[in-house]
Design a protein around this motif. Structure first.
Motif, PDB file in Angstrom:
ATOM      1  N   GLY A   2       0.782  -1.225   0.000  1.00  0.00           N
ATOM      2  CA  GLY A   2       0.000   0.000   0.000  1.00  0.00           C
ATOM      3  C   GLY A   2       0.815   1.276   0.000  1.00  0.00           C
ATOM      4  N   TRP A   3       2.051   1.208  -0.475  1.00  0.00           N
ATOM      5  CA  TRP A   3       2.926   2.372  -0.399  1.00  0.00           C
ATOM      6  C   TRP A   3       2.348   3.586  -1.119  1.00  0.00           C
ATOM      7  N   ASP A   4       1.828   3.409  -2.305  1.00  0.00           N
ATOM      8  CA  ASP A   4       1.272   4.549  -3.038  1.00  0.00           C
ATOM      9  C   ASP A   4       0.086   5.169  -2.292  1.00  0.00           C
ATOM     10  N   LYS A   5      -0.752   4.337  -1.720  1.00  0.00           N
ATOM     11  CA  LYS A   5      -1.884   4.858  -0.938  1.00  0.00           C
ATOM     12  C   LYS A   5      -1.399   5.582   0.314  1.00  0.00           C
ATOM     13  N   ARG A   6      -0.350   5.070   0.936  1.00  0.00           N
ATOM     14  CA  ARG A   6       0.208   5.729   2.122  1.00  0.00           C
ATOM     15  C   ARG A   6       0.732   7.114   1.753  1.00  0.00           C
ATOM     16  N   LYS A   7       1.430   7.211   0.630  1.00  0.00           N
ATOM     17  CA  LYS A   7       1.969   8.510   0.203  1.00  0.00           C
ATOM     18  C   LYS A   7       0.843   9.505  -0.060  1.00  0.00           C
ATOM     19  N   LYS A   8      -0.213   9.068  -0.718  1.00  0.00           N
ATOM     20  CA  LYS A   8      -1.344   9.963  -0.999  1.00  0.00           C
ATOM     21  C   LYS A   8      -2.015  10.427   0.290  1.00  0.00           C
ATOM     22  N   GLU A   9      -2.218   9.508   1.215  1.00  0.00           N
ATOM     23  CA  GLU A   9      -2.847   9.861   2.487  1.00  0.00           C
ATOM     24  C   GLU A   9      -1.953  10.805   3.286  1.00  0.00           C
ATOM     25  N   PHE A  10      -0.667  10.569   3.272  1.00  0.00           N
ATOM     26  CA  PHE A  10       0.304  11.422   3.949  1.00  0.00           C
ATOM     27  C   PHE A  10       0.195  12.856   3.424  1.00  0.00           C
ATOM     28  N   GLU A  11       0.173  13.006   2.111  1.00  0.00           N
ATOM     29  CA  GLU A  11       0.067  14.334   1.502  1.00  0.00           C
ATOM     30  C   GLU A  11      -1.282  14.973   1.827  1.00  0.00           C
ATOM     31  N   ARG A  12      -2.346  14.183   1.806  1.00  0.00           N
ATOM     32  CA  ARG A  12      -3.678  14.702   2.121  1.00  0.00           C
ATOM     33  C   ARG A  12      -3.743  15.210   3.560  1.00  0.00           C
ATOM     34  N   LEU A  13      -3.218  14.425   4.493  1.00  0.00           N
ATOM     35  CA  LEU A  13      -3.256  14.823   5.904  1.00  0.00           C
ATOM     36  C   LEU A  13      -2.369  16.035   6.181  1.00  0.00           C
ATOM     37  N   LYS A  14      -1.244  16.132   5.500  1.00  0.00           N
ATOM     38  CA  LYS A  14      -0.384  17.315   5.680  1.00  0.00           C
ATOM     39  C   LYS A  14      -1.101  18.584   5.242  1.00  0.00           C
ATOM     40  N   LYS A  15      -1.877  18.493   4.175  1.00  0.00           N
ATOM     41  CA  LYS A  15      -2.634  19.672   3.713  1.00  0.00           C
ATOM     42  C   LYS A  15      -3.812  19.963   4.621  1.00  0.00           C
ATOM     43  N   LEU A  16      -4.468  18.921   5.102  1.00  0.00           N
ATOM     44  CA  LEU A  16      -5.647  19.061   5.947  1.00  0.00           C
ATOM     45  C   LEU A  16      -5.288  19.632   7.318  1.00  0.00           C
ATOM     46  N   PHE A  17      -4.144  19.220   7.843  1.00  0.00           N
ATOM     47  CA  PHE A  17      -3.711  19.647   9.186  1.00  0.00           C
ATOM     48  C   PHE A  17      -2.312  20.243   9.108  1.00  0.00           C
ATOM     49  N   PRO A  18      -2.190  21.470   8.620  1.00  0.00           N
ATOM     50  CA  PRO A  18      -0.856  22.073   8.532  1.00  0.00           C
ATOM     51  C   PRO A  18      -0.268  22.280   9.935  1.00  0.00           C
ATOM     52  N   CYS A  19       0.937  21.816  10.114  1.00  0.00           N
ATOM     53  CA  CYS A  19       1.604  21.937  11.399  1.00  0.00           C
ATOM     54  C   CYS A  19       2.385  23.250  11.455  1.00  0.00           C
ATOM     55  N   ASN A  20       2.337  23.910  12.581  1.00  0.00           N
ATOM     56  CA  ASN A  20       3.074  25.167  12.736  1.00  0.00           C
ATOM     57  C   ASN A  20       4.499  24.923  13.169  1.00  0.00           C
TER      58      ASN A  20
END
Length: 165
Positions: free
Chosen positions: A147-165
């Protein structure tokens, strides 16, 4: 979930993104708490993947059972392995696995390289594991976890959804 975020001191935005990236892939976006039958031997094992991180194997079940007993839980995952898929233990097993495998150390900086290391631990058991789908006999640091490709997509989605300061 909120209780264990506090109990396991998972306070940083970065760590939560890394953690939930793995949960999304391992559970097919929270649709599955038990590994479905497939071509993998683990999927037909008595101790097949269960819980939010798909806890797999007798030793993991035994160690998680021992941990739960230190919390005063009256559990028997060896004779009743399906109990790991019950909501409480499904969630707790993911936090426990994250903690005992020291995934926190790779979650301080949101990079694909760090997420890859966590994915290898979560899916394959260690960073150097061959992930059971690679026929190399030597440790493999570069083979992709399932599931590496799905993990990468989810990682990018969550980074955009929850930007860390």
């Amino acid at each position: 979930m909120n209780q264990y975020l506090v109990e396991f001191s998972m306070n940083s935005c970065q760590e939560r993104i890394m953690f939930f990236t793995q949960i999304a892939e391992e559970t097919d976006n929270l649709r599955l708490l038990e590994e479905v039958k497939s071509g993998w031997a683990s999927s037909i094992s008595k101790y097949k993947g269960r819980g939010m991180f798909q806890l797999t194997g007798l030793s993991n079940y035994r160690n998680f059972e021992n941990y739960c007993k230190t919390l005063g839980e009256n559990v028997d995952f060896i004779n009743n392995p399906s109990a790991v898929a019950e909501p409480k233990y499904s969630v707790l097993s993911a936090f426990w696995f994250w903690d005992i495998n020291n995934c926190k150390k790779y979650s301080k900086v949101l990079t694909e390289e760090n997420m890859f290391k966590i994915a290898k631990i979560t899916n394959c058991g260690s960073i150097s594991s061959n992930c059971s789908h690679n026929d190399q006999e030597q440790p493999c640091y570069t083979c992709e976890p399932n599931g590496w490709d799905k993990r990468k997509k989810e990682f990018e989605r969550l980074k955009k959804l929850f930007p860390c300061n």
